[in-house]
Design a protein around this motif. Structure first.
Motif, PDB file in Angstrom:
ATOM      1  N   LEU A   1       0.850  -1.193   0.000  1.00 33.69           N
ATOM      2  CA  LEU A   1       0.000   0.000   0.000  1.00 33.69           C
ATOM      3  C   LEU A   1       0.880   1.236   0.000  1.00 33.69           C
ATOM      4  N   ARG A   2       0.420   2.283  -0.636  1.00 34.72           N
ATOM      5  CA  ARG A   2       1.248   3.482  -0.721  1.00 34.72           C
ATOM      6  C   ARG A   2       1.306   4.223   0.608  1.00 34.72           C
ATOM      7  N   GLY A   3       0.211   4.355   1.308  1.00 29.70           N
ATOM      8  CA  GLY A   3       0.242   4.956   2.632  1.00 29.70           C
ATOM      9  C   GLY A   3       0.604   6.431   2.627  1.00 29.70           C
ATOM     10  N   ALA A   4       0.547   7.040   3.808  1.00 31.81           N
ATOM     11  CA  ALA A   4       0.813   8.475   3.934  1.00 31.81           C
ATOM     12  C   ALA A   4       2.304   8.774   4.044  1.00 31.81           C
ATOM     13  N   ARG A   5       3.064   7.855   4.642  1.00 32.35           N
ATOM     14  CA  ARG A   5       4.482   8.131   4.896  1.00 32.35           C
ATOM     15  C   ARG A   5       5.428   7.291   4.051  1.00 32.35           C
ATOM     16  N   VAL A   6       5.062   6.057   3.780  1.00 32.03           N
ATOM     17  CA  VAL A   6       5.935   5.188   2.986  1.00 32.03           C
ATOM     18  C   VAL A   6       5.108   4.465   1.931  1.00 32.03           C
ATOM     19  N   ASP A   7       5.768   4.024   0.908  1.00 32.16           N
ATOM     20  CA  ASP A   7       5.135   3.273  -0.169  1.00 32.16           C
ATOM     21  C   ASP A   7       5.561   1.815  -0.047  1.00 32.16           C
ATOM     22  N   GLY A   8       4.588   0.951   0.203  1.00 35.90           N
ATOM     23  CA  GLY A   8       4.889  -0.463   0.379  1.00 35.90           C
ATOM     24  C   GLY A   8       5.566  -1.091  -0.822  1.00 35.90           C
ATOM     25  N   HIS A   9       5.341  -0.539  -1.998  1.00 33.94           N
ATOM     26  CA  HIS A   9       5.983  -1.088  -3.191  1.00 33.94           C
ATOM     27  C   HIS A   9       7.500  -1.042  -3.090  1.00 33.94           C
TER      28      HIS A   9
ATOM     29  N   HIS B   1       4.446 -10.801  -8.642  1.00 33.67           N
ATOM     30  CA  HIS B   1       3.379  -9.987  -8.053  1.00 33.67           C
ATOM     31  C   HIS B   1       2.046 -10.192  -8.754  1.00 33.67           C
ATOM     32  N   LEU B   2       1.016  -9.800  -8.046  1.00 33.28           N
ATOM     33  CA  LEU B   2      -0.354  -9.805  -8.537  1.00 33.28           C
ATOM     34  C   LEU B   2      -0.757  -8.347  -8.688  1.00 33.28           C
ATOM     35  N   LEU B   3      -0.970  -7.906  -9.912  1.00 39.46           N
ATOM     36  CA  LEU B   3      -1.182  -6.490 -10.182  1.00 39.46           C
ATOM     37  C   LEU B   3      -2.675  -6.175 -10.230  1.00 39.46           C
ATOM     38  N   VAL B   4      -3.068  -5.201  -9.392  1.00 38.29           N
ATOM     39  CA  VAL B   4      -4.449  -4.725  -9.334  1.00 38.29           C
ATOM     40  C   VAL B   4      -4.530  -3.389 -10.046  1.00 38.29           C
ATOM     41  N   ASP B   5      -5.529  -3.217 -10.897  1.00 41.46           N
ATOM     42  CA  ASP B   5      -5.713  -1.928 -11.562  1.00 41.46           C
ATOM     43  C   ASP B   5      -6.235  -0.903 -10.556  1.00 41.46           C
ATOM     44  N   GLY B   6      -5.606   0.274 -10.520  1.00 40.58           N
ATOM     45  CA  GLY B   6      -6.032   1.321  -9.606  1.00 40.58           C
ATOM     46  C   GLY B   6      -4.971   1.609  -8.562  1.00 40.58           C
ATOM     47  N   GLY B   7      -5.397   2.147  -7.432  1.00 40.70           N
ATOM     48  CA  GLY B   7      -4.482   2.500  -6.352  1.00 40.70           C
ATOM     49  C   GLY B   7      -4.775   1.730  -5.089  1.00 40.70           C
ATOM     50  N   ASP B   8      -4.501   2.355  -3.941  1.00 46.65           N
ATOM     51  CA  ASP B   8      -4.677   1.684  -2.651  1.00 46.65           C
ATOM     52  C   ASP B   8      -6.103   1.194  -2.430  1.00 46.65           C
ATOM     53  N   ASP B   9      -7.081   1.991  -2.828  1.00 48.70           N
ATOM     54  CA  ASP B   9      -8.472   1.593  -2.588  1.00 48.70           C
ATOM     55  C   ASP B   9      -8.786   0.267  -3.268  1.00 48.70           C
ATOM     56  N   GLU B  10      -8.283   0.087  -4.477  1.00 45.03           N
ATOM     57  CA  GLU B  10      -8.545  -1.157  -5.204  1.00 45.03           C
ATOM     58  C   GLU B  10      -7.771  -2.328  -4.594  1.00 45.03           C
ATOM     59  N   VAL B  11      -6.566  -2.057  -4.073  1.00 50.51           N
ATOM     60  CA  VAL B  11      -5.803  -3.117  -3.409  1.00 50.51           C
ATOM     61  C   VAL B  11      -6.524  -3.551  -2.130  1.00 50.51           C
ATOM     62  N   VAL B  12      -7.027  -2.580  -1.370  1.00 51.69           N
ATOM     63  CA  VAL B  12      -7.771  -2.909  -0.155  1.00 51.69           C
ATOM     64  C   VAL B  12      -9.043  -3.682  -0.495  1.00 51.69           C
ATOM     65  N   ALA B  13      -9.707  -3.302  -1.576  1.00 53.39           N
ATOM     66  CA  ALA B  13     -10.896  -4.036  -2.007  1.00 53.39           C
ATOM     67  C   ALA B  13     -10.535  -5.470  -2.396  1.00 53.39           C
ATOM     68  N   ALA B  14      -9.388  -5.650  -3.055  1.00 55.53           N
ATOM     69  CA  ALA B  14      -8.942  -6.994  -3.420  1.00 55.53           C
ATOM     70  C   ALA B  14      -8.637  -7.815  -2.169  1.00 55.53           C
ATOM     71  N   LEU B  15      -8.025  -7.169  -1.170  1.00 55.13           N
ATOM     72  CA  LEU B  15      -7.746  -7.840   0.096  1.00 55.13           C
ATOM     73  C   LEU B  15      -9.036  -8.317   0.741  1.00 55.13           C
ATOM     74  N   ALA B  16     -10.070  -7.466   0.692  1.00 53.63           N
ATOM     75  CA  ALA B  16     -11.370  -7.837   1.259  1.00 53.63           C
ATOM     76  C   ALA B  16     -11.963  -9.041   0.540  1.00 53.63           C
ATOM     77  N   GLU B  17     -11.845  -9.058  -0.788  1.00 54.92           N
ATOM     78  CA  GLU B  17     -12.387 -10.190  -1.548  1.00 54.92           C
ATOM     79  C   GLU B  17     -11.655 -11.481  -1.214  1.00 54.92           C
ATOM     80  N   LEU B  18     -10.354 -11.384  -1.001  1.00 56.03           N
ATOM     81  CA  LEU B  18      -9.584 -12.567  -0.635  1.00 56.03           C
ATOM     82  C   LEU B  18     -10.041 -13.096   0.715  1.00 56.03           C
ATOM     83  N   ALA B  19     -10.230 -12.203   1.678  1.00 52.61           N
ATOM     84  CA  ALA B  19     -10.685 -12.626   3.007  1.00 52.61           C
ATOM     85  C   ALA B  19     -12.070 -13.260   2.926  1.00 52.61           C
ATOM     86  N   ARG B  20     -12.929 -12.655   2.135  1.00 51.76           N
ATOM     87  CA  ARG B  20     -14.289 -13.191   1.994  1.00 51.76           C
ATOM     88  C   ARG B  20     -14.264 -14.604   1.419  1.00 51.76           C
ATOM     89  N   ALA B  21     -13.403 -14.815   0.435  1.00 51.27           N
ATOM     90  CA  ALA B  21     -13.302 -16.137  -0.178  1.00 51.27           C
ATOM     91  C   ALA B  21     -12.768 -17.170   0.801  1.00 51.27           C
TER      92      ALA B  21
END
Length: 470
Positions: free
Chosen positions: A47-55, A79-99
């Motif tokens: 995640l890019r975050g406010a202070r550091v970029d996880g990438h 890597h697994l590339l998600v289109d978009g920014g942090d919001d889309e990565v967080v949404a992908a994380l949510a889908e993984l947890a749901r599955a």
């Protein structure tokens, strides 16, 4: 986490396999957002975050054993590339947890919400449920759109219970978290003033908290709503759920109730637990009368899982404090007692902390070090003055207010005509430490409470390294 191939994770998260990622490679370790926690078989979420970029730490995570990185821009590792920014990565994380949850039908999901007490109740549940079977629960207040799925993803085929703290910054947030991990049992503790500035009024707060009971399955499918009978706004949520309703509290009509509540000499509650037509004595290891309701909520869940009064009482009596800076009581070698309740604050938890201080301070000189309560909106001044009046009425000897935003607390205390204590206003943590260093004497008791941004835990930590003058 349960073992999943990268191509299956890509399917779930709608991401693309890139950077030499192998479709059959397995992720069976933890899912993490901190590269320092990466381990063999893990998935690192950048995640890019406010202070550091996880990438920027993707290579370090893979070097530590991570199978791949879930990210929003290309990196020089699998890597697994998600289109978009942090919001889309967080949404992908949510889908993984749901599955993952969907693959664990044997795991009971239990959600806990409320304006205060969520973390303590979740900690109690984690301990008492752990006596029955393997339990996953978040550390501290890991309860938002990132912490929630990360907690869920720690579950695997052996998990029997997933105890989750669900928080909200607005209407719809709890409903979103419940879609990630649909709860079978939902616990609503209270509706208070926390985050009033964001929600606007208590009615909106109640609407948001009630999303938990609305997400429960109907009674015939095992859904259970555990509601505080002593909070009218919570009790009213019975009409918002198709689940079976179980109530707890001090009310005589509560299904799970406490009778004969009192505090021992260390401020720890004792009471008789009444549930299922039986009763048993309980002596908690937690400090403060407000812990009784948290314990009763946990007791109600245990009873729904088939435990009787005696077994529940034993489990509650053995459970201790877990998360830091929540009614941590420590005695220095010189006899000064430091009560660190500095993790966060709202009007209701401030009142509970002041009542606890009064109970602990019998025969001793008491200091209340209070910072401001954040996110109260237009009620800021009124609620701070009310806390000041409570401090004076509870008999605090010295009230120390920290920061300009806490000025209303001092004004409220000053309005209590017969209060014989004194108020000291300081600008910051450093001044608070200096004032206490000069004034504390052996056997005094000092309690620290304020919103997280006030940083009063630093006062507690520094106090523990200093002895009072004779």
């Amino acid at each position: 986490m349960i073992a999943l191939t990268l191509d299956r994770i890509a399917e779930i998260t709608r991401s693309r396999l890139c950077g030499s990622a192998q479709p059959a490679a397995i992720v069976d370790g933890p899912v993490v957002v901190d590269s320092r926690q990466a381990a063999p078989g893990s998935l690192f979420v950048a995640l890019r975050g406010a202070r550091v970029d996880g990438h920027d730490f993707a290579e370090a995570a893979v070097a530590a054993g991570a199978t791949a990185v879930l990210c929003s821009r290309p990196v020089d590792v699998p890597h697994l590339l998600v289109d978009g920014g942090d919001d889309e990565v967080v949404a992908a994380l949510a889908e993984l947890a749901r599955a993952v949850v969907a693959e664990l039908p044997g795991a009971d999901v239990i959600g806990v919400t409320g304006s205060s007490g969520k973390t303590t109740t979740k900690d109690l549940l984690a301990q008492v449920l752990g006596r029955i079977g393997p339990t996953v629960a978040p550390p501290g207040s890991f309860n938002n759109e990132i912490g929630h799925p990360l907690t869920v993803l720690r579950a695997d085929e052996t998990t029997r219970f997933i105890a989750l703290e669900v928080a909200a910054r607005g209407v719809g947030h709890i409903a979103h978290l419940c879609r990630i991990a649909p709860p079978r049992i939902g616990v609503v503790l209270n509706v208070g003033s926390a985050h009033m500035g964001e929600f606007g009024d208590r009615e909106t707060i109640a609407r948001a908290k009630g999303e938990l009971v609305e997400a429960l399955p109907p009674a015939e499918q095992g859904g259970v709503a555990v509601l505080n009978a002593d909070d009218a706004a919570v009790a009213a949520m019975a009409g918002r759920t198709a689940a079976r309703v179980v109530t707890y509290g001090l009310a005589a009509t509560a299904d799970v109730r406490a009778e004969g509540v009192d505090l021992d000499e260390t401020g720890r509650p004792r009471f008789t637990l009444v549930v299922g037509g039986a009763s048993a004595p309980v002596h908690l290891r937690l400090v403060g009368a407000h812990q009784v309701h948290n314990a009763l909520a946990a007791a109600a869940v245990l009873h729904e899982l088939g435990r009787d009064a005696a077994d529940i009482a034993e489990a509650l009596g053995e459970a201790g404090p877990v998360s830091r800076w929540r009614m941590e009581v420590t005695e220095r070698p010189d006899g000064v007692t430091v009560v660190n309740d500095a993790y966060n604050a709202n009007p209701e938890s401030m009142a509970a902390a002041l009542r606890t201080l009064a109970a602990l301070a019998t025969g001793r000189r008491s200091f209340a070090v209070l910072g401001h309560m954040a996110e109260l909106g237009p009620a800021h001044r009124t609620e701070h003055e009310r806390v000041g009046r409570l401090a004076a009425e509870s008999g605090v000897d010295v009230l120390v207010t920290v920061g300009d935003q806490a000025a209303g607390i001092a004004d409220g205390a000053a309005s209590v005509a017969d209060w014989k204590g004194e108020t000291v206003a300081v600008a910051d943590v450093a001044e608070a430490v200096a004032v206490l260093g000069e004034r504390l004497r052996p056997k005094d008791i000092v309690m620290l409470k304020g919103s997280r941004v006030a940083g009063l835990e630093q006062v507690a930590e520094q106090l523990m390294g200093v002895e009072a003058a004779e």
